[in-house]
Design a protein around this motif. Sequence first.
Motif, PDB file in Angstrom:
ATOM      1  N   LYS A  28       0.583  -1.166   0.007  1.00 15.89           N
ATOM      2  CA  LYS A  28       0.110  -0.159  -0.100  1.00 15.89           C
ATOM      3  C   LYS A  28       0.961   1.191  -0.097  1.00 15.89           C
ATOM      4  O   LYS A  28       0.535   2.326   0.781  1.00 15.89           O
ATOM      5  N   ILE A  29       2.021   1.070  -0.665  1.00 15.16           N
ATOM      6  CA  ILE A  29       2.837   2.551  -1.085  1.00 15.16           C
ATOM      7  C   ILE A  29       1.936   3.103  -1.981  1.00 15.16           C
ATOM      8  O   ILE A  29       1.485   2.871  -3.017  1.00 15.16           O
ATOM      9  N   PRO A  30       1.828   4.625  -1.905  1.00 15.01           N
ATOM     10  CA  PRO A  30       1.057   5.497  -2.527  1.00 15.01           C
ATOM     11  C   PRO A  30       1.786   5.463  -4.138  1.00 15.01           C
ATOM     12  O   PRO A  30       2.784   5.345  -4.401  1.00 15.01           O
ATOM     13  N   LYS A  44      12.672   5.656  -0.109  1.00 18.91           N
ATOM     14  CA  LYS A  44      13.877   6.269   0.454  1.00 18.91           C
ATOM     15  C   LYS A  44      13.725   8.022   0.232  1.00 18.91           C
ATOM     16  O   LYS A  44      14.070   8.504   1.445  1.00 18.91           O
ATOM     17  N   CYS A  45      13.414   8.542  -0.797  1.00 17.95           N
ATOM     18  CA  CYS A  45      13.273   9.947  -0.831  1.00 17.95           C
ATOM     19  C   CYS A  45      11.998  10.777  -0.989  1.00 17.95           C
ATOM     20  O   CYS A  45      11.706  11.699  -0.810  1.00 17.95           O
ATOM     21  N   LYS A  46      10.802   9.674  -0.919  1.00 11.74           N
ATOM     22  CA  LYS A  46       9.540  10.087  -0.757  1.00 11.74           C
ATOM     23  C   LYS A  46       9.119  10.979  -1.995  1.00 11.74           C
ATOM     24  O   LYS A  46       8.104  11.975  -1.594  1.00 11.74           O
ATOM     25  N   GLU A  47       9.650  10.578  -3.087  1.00  9.32           N
ATOM     26  CA  GLU A  47       9.124  11.310  -4.267  1.00  9.32           C
ATOM     27  C   GLU A  47       8.585  10.259  -5.359  1.00  9.32           C
ATOM     28  O   GLU A  47       8.918   9.311  -5.452  1.00  9.32           O
ATOM     29  N   PHE A  48       7.872  10.790  -6.439  1.00  6.82           N
ATOM     30  CA  PHE A  48       7.108  10.096  -7.476  1.00  6.82           C
ATOM     31  C   PHE A  48       8.049  10.155  -8.582  1.00  6.82           C
ATOM     32  O   PHE A  48       7.551   9.644  -9.587  1.00  6.82           O
ATOM     33  N   ASN A  57      10.718  -6.795 -13.830  1.00  5.66           N
ATOM     34  CA  ASN A  57      10.112  -6.677 -12.397  1.00  5.66           C
ATOM     35  C   ASN A  57      10.965  -5.873 -11.504  1.00  5.66           C
ATOM     36  O   ASN A  57      10.905  -6.289 -10.383  1.00  5.66           O
ATOM     37  N   LEU A  58      11.417  -4.781 -11.791  1.00  9.54           N
ATOM     38  CA  LEU A  58      12.094  -3.777 -10.893  1.00  9.54           C
ATOM     39  C   LEU A  58      11.282  -2.469 -10.807  1.00  9.54           C
ATOM     40  O   LEU A  58      10.735  -1.995 -11.776  1.00  9.54           O
ATOM     41  N   GLY A  59      11.256  -1.697  -9.563  1.00  2.00           N
ATOM     42  CA  GLY A  59      10.872  -0.370  -9.813  1.00  2.00           C
ATOM     43  C   GLY A  59      12.210   0.406  -9.476  1.00  2.00           C
ATOM     44  O   GLY A  59      13.304   0.126  -8.905  1.00  2.00           O
ATOM     45  N   ARG A  60      12.111   1.539 -10.308  1.00  2.54           N
ATOM     46  CA  ARG A  60      13.429   2.365 -10.351  1.00  2.54           C
ATOM     47  C   ARG A  60      13.055   3.679  -9.848  1.00  2.54           C
ATOM     48  O   ARG A  60      11.771   4.358 -10.325  1.00  2.54           O
ATOM     49  N   CYS A  61      13.803   4.198  -8.738  1.00  4.79           N
ATOM     50  CA  CYS A  61      13.727   5.648  -8.598  1.00  4.79           C
ATOM     51  C   CYS A  61      15.013   6.404  -9.416  1.00  4.79           C
ATOM     52  O   CYS A  61      16.091   6.098  -8.992  1.00  4.79           O
ATOM     53  N   PHE A  62      14.535   7.272  -9.930  1.00  2.00           N
ATOM     54  CA  PHE A  62      15.364   8.218 -10.887  1.00  2.00           C
ATOM     55  C   PHE A  62      16.133   9.093 -10.156  1.00  2.00           C
ATOM     56  O   PHE A  62      17.276   9.574 -10.448  1.00  2.00           O
TER      57      PHE A  62
END
Length: 95
Positions: A28-30, A44-48, A57-62
Motif C-alpha cells: 500500500k505504497i502510494p 527512500k526519498c519520498k518522491e514520485f 520486475n524492478l521499480g526504479r527511482c530516478f
Amino acid sequence: MRKPYSKEKLRTLRNDIPITPLISDILKIPSKVSEGYFRFLCPKCKEFNTAANPKTNLGRCFRCEINFNPIDIVMNDKHLNFIDAVDFLNRLYKI
Ligand SMILES: [Zn+2]
C-alpha cells in the motif's frame, strides 16, 4: 539453525512476485499511473520520480538512482533486514 533460503527460492521471489501489485496492493505504497508508467512513492526519498518496469520486475527511482526488486522494496518500506523481508514475501505468496 534455520536452513537458509536457496538461490533458486530467492530468484523465484525476486522474479515471480509482480512488482506492481506488491507495491500498490500489498505494501500500500502510494502509487499512480502517469504517462503510461506505474509510479510509486520512493520509500527512500519520498518522491514520485519513479517507474516500475514489468519486463525486469524492478521499480526504479530516478532521483536515488536505484532499482528495487520485490525483496528490496519490502526491506525499504517495512524497514526489515534481508531475511525478514524474504520471510514476509515467502509467507505472503507461499511459493
Ligand atoms: Zn528515491
